[in-house]
Motif scaffolding. Structure first.
Motif, PDB file in Angstrom:
ATOM      1  N   THR A  33       0.829  -1.214   0.000  1.00  0.00           N
ATOM      2  CA  THR A  33       0.000   0.000   0.000  1.00  0.00           C
ATOM      3  C   THR A  33       0.857   1.254   0.000  1.00  0.00           C
ATOM      4  N   SER A  34       2.166   1.135   0.219  1.00  0.00           N
ATOM      5  CA  SER A  34       3.020   2.308   0.286  1.00  0.00           C
ATOM      6  C   SER A  34       3.851   2.498  -0.990  1.00  0.00           C
ATOM      7  N   VAL A  35       3.670   1.639  -1.975  1.00  0.00           N
ATOM      8  CA  VAL A  35       4.437   1.746  -3.209  1.00  0.00           C
ATOM      9  C   VAL A  35       4.153   3.085  -3.872  1.00  0.00           C
ATOM     10  N   VAL A  36       5.204   3.762  -4.294  1.00  0.00           N
ATOM     11  CA  VAL A  36       5.054   5.012  -5.030  1.00  0.00           C
ATOM     12  C   VAL A  36       5.266   4.724  -6.509  1.00  0.00           C
TER      13      VAL A  36
ATOM     14  N   VAL B 114       3.981  15.921 -11.649  1.00  0.00           N
ATOM     15  CA  VAL B 114       2.596  16.047 -11.205  1.00  0.00           C
ATOM     16  C   VAL B 114       2.412  15.115 -10.018  1.00  0.00           C
ATOM     17  N   VAL B 115       2.318  15.680  -8.828  1.00  0.00           N
ATOM     18  CA  VAL B 115       2.131  14.889  -7.618  1.00  0.00           C
ATOM     19  C   VAL B 115       0.643  14.702  -7.392  1.00  0.00           C
ATOM     20  N   VAL B 116       0.192  13.449  -7.400  1.00  0.00           N
ATOM     21  CA  VAL B 116      -1.200  13.113  -7.108  1.00  0.00           C
ATOM     22  C   VAL B 116      -1.249  12.610  -5.675  1.00  0.00           C
ATOM     23  N   ASN B 117      -1.983  13.310  -4.832  1.00  0.00           N
ATOM     24  CA  ASN B 117      -2.090  12.914  -3.422  1.00  0.00           C
ATOM     25  C   ASN B 117      -3.530  13.100  -2.982  1.00  0.00           C
ATOM     26  N   LEU B 118      -4.277  11.995  -2.917  1.00  0.00           N
ATOM     27  CA  LEU B 118      -5.670  12.020  -2.494  1.00  0.00           C
ATOM     28  C   LEU B 118      -5.820  11.647  -1.023  1.00  0.00           C
ATOM     29  N   ARG B 119      -4.684  11.486  -0.345  1.00  0.00           N
ATOM     30  CA  ARG B 119      -4.688  11.064   1.060  1.00  0.00           C
ATOM     31  C   ARG B 119      -4.662  12.239   2.029  1.00  0.00           C
ATOM     32  N   GLU B 120      -4.120  13.372   1.603  1.00  0.00           N
ATOM     33  CA  GLU B 120      -3.909  14.524   2.473  1.00  0.00           C
ATOM     34  C   GLU B 120      -3.791  15.763   1.596  1.00  0.00           C
ATOM     35  N   PHE B 121      -4.087  16.920   2.174  1.00  0.00           N
ATOM     36  CA  PHE B 121      -4.188  18.130   1.369  1.00  0.00           C
ATOM     37  C   PHE B 121      -3.671  19.355   2.107  1.00  0.00           C
TER      38      PHE B 121
ATOM     39  N   ILE C 199       3.660  11.294 -10.120  1.00  0.00           N
ATOM     40  CA  ILE C 199       3.938  10.508  -8.926  1.00  0.00           C
ATOM     41  C   ILE C 199       2.641  10.280  -8.156  1.00  0.00           C
ATOM     42  N   TYR C 200       2.364   9.015  -7.814  1.00  0.00           N
ATOM     43  CA  TYR C 200       1.204   8.690  -6.986  1.00  0.00           C
ATOM     44  C   TYR C 200       1.448   7.346  -6.329  1.00  0.00           C
ATOM     45  N   THR C 201       0.626   7.005  -5.348  1.00  0.00           N
ATOM     46  CA  THR C 201       0.739   5.728  -4.665  1.00  0.00           C
ATOM     47  C   THR C 201      -0.452   4.837  -5.017  1.00  0.00           C
ATOM     48  N   ASP C 202      -0.319   3.578  -4.657  1.00  0.00           N
ATOM     49  CA  ASP C 202      -1.419   2.645  -4.876  1.00  0.00           C
ATOM     50  C   ASP C 202      -2.657   3.087  -4.097  1.00  0.00           C
ATOM     51  N   GLU C 203      -2.454   3.664  -2.920  1.00  0.00           N
ATOM     52  CA  GLU C 203      -3.586   4.143  -2.132  1.00  0.00           C
ATOM     53  C   GLU C 203      -4.320   5.274  -2.842  1.00  0.00           C
ATOM     54  N   ASP C 204      -3.576   6.139  -3.522  1.00  0.00           N
ATOM     55  CA  ASP C 204      -4.217   7.219  -4.283  1.00  0.00           C
ATOM     56  C   ASP C 204      -5.129   6.647  -5.364  1.00  0.00           C
ATOM     57  N   LEU C 205      -4.660   5.610  -6.042  1.00  0.00           N
ATOM     58  CA  LEU C 205      -5.470   4.975  -7.076  1.00  0.00           C
ATOM     59  C   LEU C 205      -6.712   4.319  -6.469  1.00  0.00           C
ATOM     60  N   GLN C 206      -6.561   3.704  -5.320  1.00  0.00           N
ATOM     61  CA  GLN C 206      -7.701   3.087  -4.648  1.00  0.00           C
ATOM     62  C   GLN C 206      -8.736   4.144  -4.236  1.00  0.00           C
ATOM     63  N   ILE C 207      -8.256   5.267  -3.713  1.00  0.00           N
ATOM     64  CA  ILE C 207      -9.171   6.352  -3.319  1.00  0.00           C
ATOM     65  C   ILE C 207      -9.890   6.892  -4.544  1.00  0.00           C
ATOM     66  N   PHE C 208      -9.171   7.042  -5.636  1.00  0.00           N
ATOM     67  CA  PHE C 208      -9.806   7.511  -6.880  1.00  0.00           C
ATOM     68  C   PHE C 208     -10.928   6.574  -7.300  1.00  0.00           C
TER      69      PHE C 208
END
Length: 283
Positions: A14-17, A78-85, A24-33
């Protein structure tokens, strides 16, 4: 021991970038999307843009406030971060997701494209200085591309001839400027370009209560400041509720995304350096 091993593997997965070219994004970002797309799918029949913006903004309520999430050590991406803002990435994310839902292409790649278009000058990623760091520059560029309309003057805003130079005069506060003379030189050029456009318009905080009913629901609010060389210190979405105007934002005081309990006018009056607001409606 086996359980510890399983937990460790799960954490690593879950922490893979992930790093596409300049993304740049993580697997968690994709899951949240994907969860967001499922959540919003029942709302795609809504015809009003403000309804989709509201539901998208609500999806991220209580997500953590975290500053500087776009500052990375390597080349600008392009940093994609859907976990925190922070307050600006929250605005960008909500708008880009809403644009993605309104289009015929609900893919993650399309979301990334929309996010990049909002965040970078003329939608082109070309190094650190191509990012729209000053929020009035962000508004200007996205108005020029047809994403929004700046309503500040129509709502009675006043003009201020203010020179922007905060980034170049505080280079030590920016990791990408501190030791990089090339980036600094480019930022100085950008500041000159912004300043050559002329005055900043804003609605004085003493006038907000008089016009708050005219501020569109889910329009973008930018809080102007008396700090030398800086245009805006905070952003959020206007939220018309029960005949009053409050706002939704990623709050550094509450450390999360919230619907503020204070009215927009009350909030501004409590901020010593706040001079007023800029209002922009999404198109």
């Amino acid at each position: 021991m086996k359980n510890i091993f399983v937990i460790l593997i799960s954490f690593l997965i879950t922490s893979v970038v992930y790093a596409q070219p300049n993304v740049i994004y993580t697997d968690e970002d994709l899951q949240i999307f994907n969860r967001y797309i499922s959540y919003i799918s029942s709302s795609t029949q809504l015809q009003e843009l403000d309804e989709l913006l509201e539901k998208t903004a609500f999806f991220f309520l209580d997500k953590p406030y975290t500053p500087h999430t776009l500052e990375i050590e390597n080349e600008e991406s392009v940093v994609v971060n859907l976990r925190e803002f922070d307050c600006t990435t929250y605005i960008e994310t909500v708008v880009a997701l809403t644009q993605t839902v309104r289009s015929q292409d609900h893919s993650f790649d399309n979301f990334i494209k929309n996010l990049k278009t909002l965040r970078y000058r003329e939608g082109v990623l070309n190094g650190y200085s191509s990012r729209l760091h000053y929020f009035t520059d962000w508004l200007y560029d996205n108005e020029k591309s047809g994403v929004l309309e700046n309503l500040t003057t129509l709502l009675g805003g006043i003009r201020e001839d203010k020179q922007l130079n905060f980034m170049s005069t505080h280079r030590e506060a920016y990791s990408q400027l501190k030791l990089n003379d090339s980036n600094l030189s480019e930022i100085i050029d950008i500041e000159k370009e912004i300043n050559d456009r002329g005055c900043i318009s804003y609605i004085p905080k003493s006038k907000i209560a008089d016009i708050d009913s005219r501020i569109p629901h889910m329009s973008i609010i930018a809080f102007t400041t008396s700090i030398n060389g800086l245009d805006v210190t905070h952003t959020g979405f206007a939220y018309q509720k029960d005949g009053g105007l409050i706002f939704i934002h990623a709050s550094s005081a509450k450390n999360k995304v919230i619907i503020d309990s204070l009215s927009l006018s009350e909030y501004c009056n409590l901020q010593k350096s706040c001079t007023g607001i800029i209002v922009a409606k999404l198109l």
